[in-house]
Enzyme design. Structure first.
Site, PDB file in Angstrom:
ATOM      1  N   ASN A   1     -28.963  15.369 -51.360  1.00  0.00           N
ATOM      2  CA  ASN A   1     -30.407  15.424 -51.581  1.00  0.00           C
ATOM      3  C   ASN A   1     -31.135  15.458 -50.240  1.00  0.00           C
ATOM      4  OD1 ASN A   1     -29.506  12.684 -51.374  1.00  0.00           O
ATOM      5  ND2 ASN A   1     -31.411  11.937 -52.272  1.00  0.00           N
TER       6      ASN A   1
ATOM      7  N   GLU B   1     -35.071  15.015 -48.911  1.00  0.00           N
ATOM      8  CA  GLU B   1     -36.420  14.611 -49.305  1.00  0.00           C
ATOM      9  C   GLU B   1     -37.463  15.145 -48.334  1.00  0.00           C
ATOM     10  OE1 GLU B   1     -36.266  10.350 -49.858  1.00  0.00           O
ATOM     11  OE2 GLU B   1     -35.105  10.601 -51.719  1.00  0.00           O
TER      12      GLU B   1
ATOM     13  N   CYS C   1     -32.734  17.857 -55.154  1.00  0.00           N
ATOM     14  CA  CYS C   1     -31.599  17.008 -55.525  1.00  0.00           C
ATOM     15  C   CYS C   1     -30.290  17.565 -54.965  1.00  0.00           C
ATOM     16  CB  CYS C   1     -31.463  16.936 -57.041  1.00  0.00           C
ATOM     17  SG  CYS C   1     -32.772  16.051 -57.887  1.00  0.00           S
TER      18      CYS C   1
ATOM     19  N   GLU D   1     -27.447  18.051 -56.492  1.00  0.00           N
ATOM     20  CA  GLU D   1     -26.770  19.017 -57.364  1.00  0.00           C
ATOM     21  C   GLU D   1     -27.362  20.414 -57.196  1.00  0.00           C
ATOM     22  OE1 GLU D   1     -28.112  16.083 -58.079  1.00  0.00           O
ATOM     23  OE2 GLU D   1     -27.357  15.274 -59.971  1.00  0.00           O
TER      24      GLU D   1
ATOM     25  N   CYS E   1     -30.403  14.489 -63.066  1.00  0.00           N
ATOM     26  CA  CYS E   1     -31.747  14.577 -63.647  1.00  0.00           C
ATOM     27  C   CYS E   1     -31.852  15.822 -64.535  1.00  0.00           C
ATOM     28  CB  CYS E   1     -32.802  14.599 -62.540  1.00  0.00           C
ATOM     29  SG  CYS E   1     -32.995  16.202 -61.734  1.00  0.00           S
TER      30      CYS E   1
ATOM     31  N   CYS F   1     -31.668  19.266 -62.765  1.00  0.00           N
ATOM     32  CA  CYS F   1     -30.310  19.627 -62.356  1.00  0.00           C
ATOM     33  C   CYS F   1     -29.449  20.002 -63.562  1.00  0.00           C
ATOM     34  CB  CYS F   1     -29.682  18.492 -61.561  1.00  0.00           C
ATOM     35  SG  CYS F   1     -30.468  18.290 -59.948  1.00  0.00           S
TER      36      CYS F   1
HETATM   37  N1  THU Z   1     -31.645  12.795 -56.948  1.00  0.00           N
HETATM   38  C1  THU Z   1     -30.583  13.652 -56.856  1.00  0.00           C
HETATM   39  O1  THU Z   1     -30.198  14.066 -55.757  1.00  0.00           O
HETATM   40  N2  THU Z   1     -29.979  14.031 -58.004  1.00  0.00           N
HETATM   41  C2  THU Z   1     -30.352  13.642 -59.254  1.00  0.00           C
HETATM   42  O2  THU Z   1     -29.814  14.144 -60.245  1.00  0.00           O
HETATM   43  C3  THU Z   1     -31.356  12.607 -59.402  1.00  0.00           C
HETATM   44  C4  THU Z   1     -32.162  12.282 -58.192  1.00  0.00           C
HETATM   45  C5  THU Z   1     -32.328  12.387 -55.711  1.00  0.00           C
HETATM   46  C6  THU Z   1     -33.715  12.951 -55.558  1.00  0.00           C
HETATM   47  C7  THU Z   1     -34.354  11.931 -54.641  1.00  0.00           C
HETATM   48  O3  THU Z   1     -34.082  12.282 -53.307  1.00  0.00           O
HETATM   49  C8  THU Z   1     -33.631  10.634 -54.961  1.00  0.00           C
HETATM   50  O4  THU Z   1     -32.461  10.989 -55.666  1.00  0.00           O
HETATM   51  C9  THU Z   1     -34.451   9.659 -55.798  1.00  0.00           C
HETATM   52  O5  THU Z   1     -34.915  10.274 -56.960  1.00  0.00           O
END
Ligand code: THU
Length: 130
Positions: free
Chosen positions: A41, A43, A52, A54, A85, A88
């Site tokens: 991920n 940000e 994310c 994935e 999520c 994804c």
């Molecule tokens: N996140 C992912 O990388 N994958 C997911 O399926 C759920 C959330 C990340 C996004 C963000 O950087 C952090 O987790 C908190 O939501």
């Protein structure tokens, strides 16, 4: 940890850029020819631009010429493994509809699903009338 897909996702998690949530996620996809594609991920200070792990792995895989994946792994440092999520799940449906999903944590717990189980009745290109 003997499964190279879990190892790749664990390594990718180390490279996560998550200064805001502090929630580091690593993912890895296994292409049909066995190639492993990692993602983490990333940000943004403009939170909604965050990507994310994935989806980052999927986009990297597509960039490298892979459009279909047979296994997916997601690794987090949590008590219980973390499910993908909704966004994804949608992209996994489009690029890995028959994939097995391994959700793992750093303690070695692994929960297995299929993409089909995670997104029943999904929207995809078929609904576009193509
Ligand atoms: N996140 C992912 O990388 N994958 C997911 O399926 C759920 C959330 C990340 C996004 C963000 O950087 C952090 O987790 C908190 O939501």
């Amino acid at each position: 940890m003997s499964d190279p897909l879990i190892a790749a996702a664990t390594n990718a998690r180390e490279r996560a850029f998550a200064p805001y949530s502090k929630f580091q996620v690593g993912a890895a996809l296994e292409a049909l020819d066995g190639t492993i594609v990692p993602g983490c991920n990333v940000e943004s200070a403009s939170y909604g631009l965050t990507i994310c792990a994935e989806r980052n792995a999927i986009f990297r895989g597509v960039t490298d010429g892979y459009h279909c994946f047979k296994r997916v792994c997601v690794v987090t440092d949590t008590d219980k493994p973390t499910p993908p999520c909704g966004a994804c799940r949608q992209l996994l449906w489009e690029f890995a509809p028959d994939a097995e999903v391994l959700l793992a944590n750093l303690k070695g717990d692994v929960i297995r699903y299929t993409v089909r189980e995670l997104i029943p009745g999904a929207f995809d290109g078929k609904q576009l009338g193509g």
